[in-house]
Design a protein around this motif. Sequence first.
Motif, PDB file in Angstrom:
ATOM      1  N   GLU A 184       0.865  -1.191   0.000  1.00 47.00           N
ATOM      2  CA  GLU A 184       0.000   0.000   0.000  1.00 47.00           C
ATOM      3  C   GLU A 184       0.894   1.231   0.000  1.00 47.00           C
ATOM      4  O   GLU A 184       0.493   2.290   0.434  1.00 47.00           O
ATOM      5  CB  GLU A 184      -0.912   0.014   1.231  1.00 47.00           C
ATOM      6  CG  GLU A 184      -1.954  -1.084   1.275  1.00 47.00           C
ATOM      7  CD  GLU A 184      -3.209  -0.802   0.446  1.00 47.00           C
ATOM      8  OE1 GLU A 184      -3.291   0.269  -0.176  1.00 47.00           O
ATOM      9  OE2 GLU A 184      -4.084  -1.688   0.421  1.00 47.00           O
TER      10      GLU A 184
ATOM     11  N   SER B  54      -2.819  -3.709   4.605  1.00 54.08           N
ATOM     12  CA  SER B  54      -4.290  -3.716   4.492  1.00 54.08           C
ATOM     13  C   SER B  54      -4.677  -5.137   4.115  1.00 54.08           C
ATOM     14  O   SER B  54      -3.835  -5.902   3.678  1.00 54.08           O
ATOM     15  CB  SER B  54      -4.767  -2.738   3.422  1.00 54.08           C
ATOM     16  OG  SER B  54      -4.725  -3.371   2.149  1.00 54.08           O
TER      17      SER B  54
ATOM     18  N   GLN C 293      -6.058  -6.060   1.582  1.00 51.63           N
ATOM     19  CA  GLN C 293      -6.450  -5.917   0.187  1.00 51.63           C
ATOM     20  C   GLN C 293      -6.586  -7.231  -0.583  1.00 51.63           C
ATOM     21  O   GLN C 293      -7.626  -7.513  -1.159  1.00 51.63           O
ATOM     22  CB  GLN C 293      -5.457  -4.996  -0.530  1.00 51.63           C
ATOM     23  CG  GLN C 293      -5.826  -4.658  -1.958  1.00 51.63           C
ATOM     24  CD  GLN C 293      -7.159  -3.944  -2.053  1.00 51.63           C
ATOM     25  OE1 GLN C 293      -7.536  -3.172  -1.173  1.00 51.63           O
ATOM     26  NE2 GLN C 293      -7.916  -4.239  -3.093  1.00 51.63           N
TER      27      GLN C 293
ATOM     28  N   LYS D 221      -9.394  -9.567   0.751  1.00 49.42           N
ATOM     29  CA  LYS D 221     -10.790  -9.195   0.471  1.00 49.42           C
ATOM     30  C   LYS D 221     -11.114  -9.453  -0.988  1.00 49.42           C
ATOM     31  O   LYS D 221     -12.241  -9.804  -1.318  1.00 49.42           O
ATOM     32  CB  LYS D 221     -11.111  -7.777   0.934  1.00 49.42           C
ATOM     33  CG  LYS D 221     -10.431  -6.620   0.249  1.00 49.42           C
ATOM     34  CD  LYS D 221     -11.004  -5.306   0.792  1.00 49.42           C
ATOM     35  CE  LYS D 221     -10.280  -4.085   0.284  1.00 49.42           C
ATOM     36  NZ  LYS D 221     -10.900  -2.848   0.739  1.00 49.42           N
TER      37      LYS D 221
ATOM     38  N   ARG E  85       1.657  -0.234   8.989  1.00 41.55           N
ATOM     39  CA  ARG E  85       2.506   0.368   7.952  1.00 41.55           C
ATOM     40  C   ARG E  85       3.744   0.967   8.588  1.00 41.55           C
ATOM     41  O   ARG E  85       3.644   1.820   9.471  1.00 41.55           O
ATOM     42  CB  ARG E  85       1.727   1.431   7.158  1.00 41.55           C
ATOM     43  CG  ARG E  85       0.562   0.805   6.413  1.00 41.55           C
ATOM     44  CD  ARG E  85      -0.183   1.755   5.510  1.00 41.55           C
ATOM     45  NE  ARG E  85      -1.389   1.080   5.022  1.00 41.55           N
ATOM     46  CZ  ARG E  85      -2.342   1.627   4.288  1.00 41.55           C
ATOM     47  NH1 ARG E  85      -2.242   2.892   3.934  1.00 41.55           N
ATOM     48  NH2 ARG E  85      -3.381   0.934   3.895  1.00 41.55           N
TER      49      ARG E  85
ATOM     50  N   GLN F  26      -8.978   0.392  10.045  1.00 44.81           N
ATOM     51  CA  GLN F  26      -9.746   0.772   8.861  1.00 44.81           C
ATOM     52  C   GLN F  26     -11.128   0.135   8.897  1.00 44.81           C
ATOM     53  O   GLN F  26     -11.291  -0.956   9.426  1.00 44.81           O
ATOM     54  CB  GLN F  26      -9.071   0.230   7.593  1.00 44.81           C
ATOM     55  CG  GLN F  26      -7.906   1.045   7.105  1.00 44.81           C
ATOM     56  CD  GLN F  26      -7.431   0.594   5.735  1.00 44.81           C
ATOM     57  OE1 GLN F  26      -7.778  -0.484   5.272  1.00 44.81           O
ATOM     58  NE2 GLN F  26      -6.635   1.419   5.098  1.00 44.81           N
TER      59      GLN F  26
ATOM     60  N   HIS G   3      -2.746   4.335  -6.255  1.00 40.17           N
ATOM     61  CA  HIS G   3      -3.565   3.758  -5.178  1.00 40.17           C
ATOM     62  C   HIS G   3      -2.903   2.459  -4.718  1.00 40.17           C
ATOM     63  O   HIS G   3      -2.273   2.427  -3.679  1.00 40.17           O
ATOM     64  CB  HIS G   3      -4.994   3.547  -5.660  1.00 40.17           C
ATOM     65  CG  HIS G   3      -5.932   3.109  -4.583  1.00 40.17           C
ATOM     66  ND1 HIS G   3      -5.991   3.732  -3.362  1.00 40.17           N
ATOM     67  CD2 HIS G   3      -6.837   2.111  -4.530  1.00 40.17           C
ATOM     68  CE1 HIS G   3      -6.897   3.117  -2.608  1.00 40.17           C
ATOM     69  NE2 HIS G   3      -7.411   2.132  -3.286  1.00 40.17           N
ATOM     70  N   HIS G   4      -3.021   1.406  -5.449  1.00 37.06           N
ATOM     71  CA  HIS G   4      -2.231   0.182  -5.255  1.00 37.06           C
ATOM     72  C   HIS G   4      -2.287  -0.610  -6.543  1.00 37.06           C
ATOM     73  O   HIS G   4      -3.085  -0.285  -7.430  1.00 37.06           O
ATOM     74  CB  HIS G   4      -2.682  -0.603  -4.027  1.00 37.06           C
ATOM     75  CG  HIS G   4      -4.143  -0.906  -3.954  1.00 37.06           C
ATOM     76  ND1 HIS G   4      -4.853  -1.476  -4.990  1.00 37.06           N
ATOM     77  CD2 HIS G   4      -5.045  -0.693  -2.972  1.00 37.06           C
ATOM     78  CE1 HIS G   4      -6.113  -1.618  -4.631  1.00 37.06           C
ATOM     79  NE2 HIS G   4      -6.273  -1.131  -3.424  1.00 37.06           N
TER      80      HIS G   4
ATOM     81  N   GLY H 225     -10.358   5.713   0.724  1.00 36.01           N
ATOM     82  CA  GLY H 225     -10.086   5.586  -0.689  1.00 36.01           C
ATOM     83  C   GLY H 225     -10.328   4.170  -1.138  1.00 36.01           C
ATOM     84  O   GLY H 225     -10.303   3.239  -0.332  1.00 36.01           O
ATOM     85  N   GLY H 226     -10.582   4.033  -2.415  1.00 35.41           N
ATOM     86  CA  GLY H 226     -10.793   2.694  -2.944  1.00 35.41           C
ATOM     87  C   GLY H 226     -10.764   2.721  -4.441  1.00 35.41           C
ATOM     88  O   GLY H 226     -10.439   3.747  -5.055  1.00 35.41           O
TER      89      GLY H 226
ATOM     90  N   ARG I 168     -11.324  -2.978  -9.035  1.00 32.40           N
ATOM     91  CA  ARG I 168     -10.081  -3.763  -9.150  1.00 32.40           C
ATOM     92  C   ARG I 168      -9.951  -4.409 -10.518  1.00 32.40           C
ATOM     93  O   ARG I 168     -10.943  -4.615 -11.216  1.00 32.40           O
ATOM     94  CB  ARG I 168     -10.045  -4.884  -8.112  1.00 32.40           C
ATOM     95  CG  ARG I 168     -10.671  -4.560  -6.786  1.00 32.40           C
ATOM     96  CD  ARG I 168      -9.976  -3.442  -6.055  1.00 32.40           C
ATOM     97  NE  ARG I 168     -10.583  -3.264  -4.723  1.00 32.40           N
ATOM     98  CZ  ARG I 168     -10.332  -2.259  -3.917  1.00 32.40           C
ATOM     99  NH1 ARG I 168      -9.530  -1.282  -4.285  1.00 32.40           N
ATOM    100  NH2 ARG I 168     -10.911  -2.197  -2.737  1.00 32.40           N
TER     101      ARG I 168
ATOM    102  N   GLY J 184     -13.866  -1.878  -4.068  1.00 31.60           N
ATOM    103  CA  GLY J 184     -14.114  -1.634  -2.648  1.00 31.60           C
ATOM    104  C   GLY J 184     -13.524  -0.326  -2.180  1.00 31.60           C
ATOM    105  O   GLY J 184     -13.151   0.546  -2.977  1.00 31.60           O
ATOM    106  N   ILE J 185     -13.430  -0.236  -0.892  1.00 28.02           N
ATOM    107  CA  ILE J 185     -12.982   1.014  -0.283  1.00 28.02           C
ATOM    108  C   ILE J 185     -12.543   0.721   1.143  1.00 28.02           C
ATOM    109  O   ILE J 185     -12.944  -0.284   1.731  1.00 28.02           O
ATOM    110  CB  ILE J 185     -14.145   2.046  -0.284  1.00 28.02           C
ATOM    111  CG1 ILE J 185     -13.657   3.446   0.094  1.00 28.02           C
ATOM    112  CG2 ILE J 185     -15.272   1.614   0.659  1.00 28.02           C
ATOM    113  CD1 ILE J 185     -14.678   4.542  -0.191  1.00 28.02           C
ATOM    114  N   ALA J 186     -11.701   1.572   1.669  1.00 30.82           N
ATOM    115  CA  ALA J 186     -11.383   1.501   3.096  1.00 30.82           C
ATOM    116  C   ALA J 186     -11.417   2.918   3.661  1.00 30.82           C
ATOM    117  O   ALA J 186     -10.933   3.861   3.027  1.00 30.82           O
ATOM    118  CB  ALA J 186     -10.014   0.888   3.311  1.00 30.82           C
TER     119      ALA J 186
HETATM  120  N1  ASP Z   1      -6.682  -1.277   0.487  1.00 33.42           N
HETATM  121  C1  ASP Z   1      -6.898   0.105   0.258  1.00 33.42           C
HETATM  122  C2  ASP Z   1      -6.247   0.922   1.361  1.00 33.42           C
HETATM  123  O1  ASP Z   1      -5.945   0.401   2.414  1.00 33.42           O
HETATM  124  C3  ASP Z   1      -8.332   0.487   0.225  1.00 33.42           C
HETATM  125  C4  ASP Z   1      -9.048  -0.153  -0.902  1.00 33.42           C
HETATM  126  O2  ASP Z   1      -8.601  -0.050  -2.050  1.00 33.42           O
HETATM  127  O3  ASP Z   1     -10.105  -0.723  -0.632  1.00 33.42           O
HETATM  128  O4  ASP Z   1      -6.046   2.115   1.213  1.00 33.42           O
END
Ligand code: ASP
Length: 586
Positions: free
Chosen positions: A174, A196, A198, A201, A220, A234, A445-446, A482-483, A486, A527-529
Motif C-alpha cells: 500500500e 491492508s 487488500q 478481500k 505500515r 480501517q 492507489h495500489h 479511498g478505494g 479492481r 471496494g474502499i477503506a
Molecule cells: N486497500 C486500500 C487501502 O488500504 C483500500 C481499498 O482499495 O479498498 O487504502
Amino acid sequence: MLRTHTCGELRIEDVNKEVKLSGWVQRIRDKGGLIWIDLRDRYGITQLLLEEGRSADELVKTARTLGREFVLQATGKVIERVSKNPKMPTGDIEIDLTELNILNASQTPPFTIEDNTDGGEELRMKYRYLDLRRNPLRKNMELRHQVSLETRKYLDSQGFIDIETPYLIKSTPEGARDFVVPSRMHQGEFYALPQSPQTFKQLLMVAGYDRYFQLVKCFRDEDLRADRQPEFTQIDCEMAFVEQQDILNTFEGLVRYLFKEIKGVNIEKLPHITYAEAMQKYGSDKPDMRFGMEFVELNDVTQGKGFKVFDDAQLVVGIKAEGCANYSRKQLDKLTDFVRRPQVGANGLIYVKYNEDGTFKSSVDKFFSQEDLKVWANKFDARAGDLILVMAGETDKTRKQLSELRLEMGEQLNLRNPNVFVPLWVVDFPLLEWNEETNRYHAMHHPFTSPKPEHEHLLDTDPGKVNANAYDLVINGVEIGGGSIRIHNRELQKKMFQVLGFTDEEAQEQFGFLMNAFEYGAPPHGGIALGFDRLVALFAGQDSIRDFIAFPKNNAGRDVMIDSPSVIADEQLKELGLKVDIKNPS
Ligand code: ASP
C-alpha cells in the motif's frame, strides 16, 4: 456485586435508599468536622459525606487515611444535599456513609485526573491507564465505540458480512514498508503484517462473499509523520458485481447514516470532483471545500510584461481573500514568510490590493499598470476591498504551495469551522505516478486498481496518462478513505505488474496466488477503506487521532508505557535463527 449503583446514577428520587458504590477517590475535602469524598467511576461522580461525632469514629479515621485514586467501596444512605450543585447530574444528593471499604490504595498519580490535567504528553502516555480515566479520553473511547457500532449496523443492513482476515501474511503493498515477523518454524523466513487486507478481500470476492467488511488493524512501517500511527484501524470493505457508482452510493449512504446518528447532521448528496479539477482549483487532491477561494490562473494576463518571475513561470495562479485589502505591511510580510517556510518552499508572494477607492496597490506596480491589475481583478470577480495573492513557478509545485496558502487564509478568515462538515468524492485519479527517485512508475492507489477501460490501450504507450477507477472520500480537507474498482483479469494484472517494473517471475512469486485465483471465476469487484481512527477524530472535531486510540504509539513510534519496541533475549533470537550460536552453529 461490589456496588448497587454507579457513581453517575443517583438522583433526588433515590433519597433514603441504602446504596453501595464503588469507584476512585477524585478528591477529599476535610473542613472541620465535615469530610466530603468525591467518588468517581466511568459514569460520573457522587459525593460521600462523613461528619465527625455523627459518623462512626472508625469511619472518620479511615477516611483521613485516603488519598487521590484510592479504590473504595462505600455504603450509606442517599440524602438530599444542603447546598446543591446544578452542574453535576448527581448534584442534588450525597451519600451519608455508614461503611467504607478500601478495595485498594493508590500512589499519588503523576498528574491530575481532571478534564484539564497538568500532565505533559509523554507522562500521560507512560501512564495511559490513568489518562484514560479522564473524561475527555473516556468520551473519545465511547464515541469510538458508538461509531463502530453504527458502522456495523449500517453495513449489516446492506448485506455486508464481517469476515476476519489473517495478520500473519505476506506483503500487501500500500506504498509503505512492511512490518515483518520472523518465523521460528521456518528459519530465515518471515511473515509480513498486512498494510491492508487488500488481497484477502479480493479473494473473498472470488469466493463469492459479495459484500465483505471488517474493522481491521493495518500496519505500515512509515517514517513517522505527525499524527501517523504504525498500527491503525480501517473500515475495510469490498463488493462484487458493482461499478464505481454503486460503491460510491453505498458508502455515501454510510457517511450520511453516521453523520445523522452520531452528529445529528443531515448531509446533502456528496459532490464529485475529478482529481484534475481538484488539483487545478485547489492545488490538492483533498480539498477543504468548507470554503471557496478557488484558484484563478493568470498566465494569459500576466506574461510578456517584462516581469521575469511571471515570464519564466509555467503557471501564474492566485486566490482572492475577500475583504482583506486592508492587510497591513506586517500581515503581508507574515504571509510571505509563511509561503517561504521550508514546509511550503515558495520563493515569494505577490499581492494586489483592490482598495476601497477603486485603485490598486500591488507589489508589482513597476511592471503592471492600474488597467492591467483591473484585468486581473476581473478574472477573480474581485470587488473593492479584496486582496489578491499570486504565486508563480513550476505547475505542480506552485499549486501545492498555493494550496497551503489557501488553507492558511481559510484559517485566518475563520472559514474552517470544525462543526461544519463538507464531504465529497474525488474521482478519476491517475493510475500511476512517476517516482523521480526510483525512476519508475508507482501505483497511485495500489497495484490492484483497474485502469479506466477506455485508457487501457495507453498502458503501453503513455502510462502516465492512464486514469484509474479510483476514488477518495474527503471531508474538510482530510482524506478519510479511498478505494477502487479492481483488476479481475489475470492478463491485465500481469500487465500492471510489468508497468510497475516487476519481472514476470517477481510478480508470480509475490502475487501468483491472486493472479491464479483470477483464473477461477473472479467476478468484477471493487471496494474502499475508510480510516476509522480519523473518522472518529473528525466527528469529535479534532485533528489528532492519537487520543481516539486507547493505547497509541508516540511520535517516534514507541509505546512508552510498555516500552516497546525493545530488545529480546539472545535465547529468543537464536530460536528464531536471527543469531548464530557461535559454539553450536547449526
Ligand atoms: N486497500 C486500500 C487501502 O488500504 C483500500 C481499498 O482499495 O479498498 O487504502
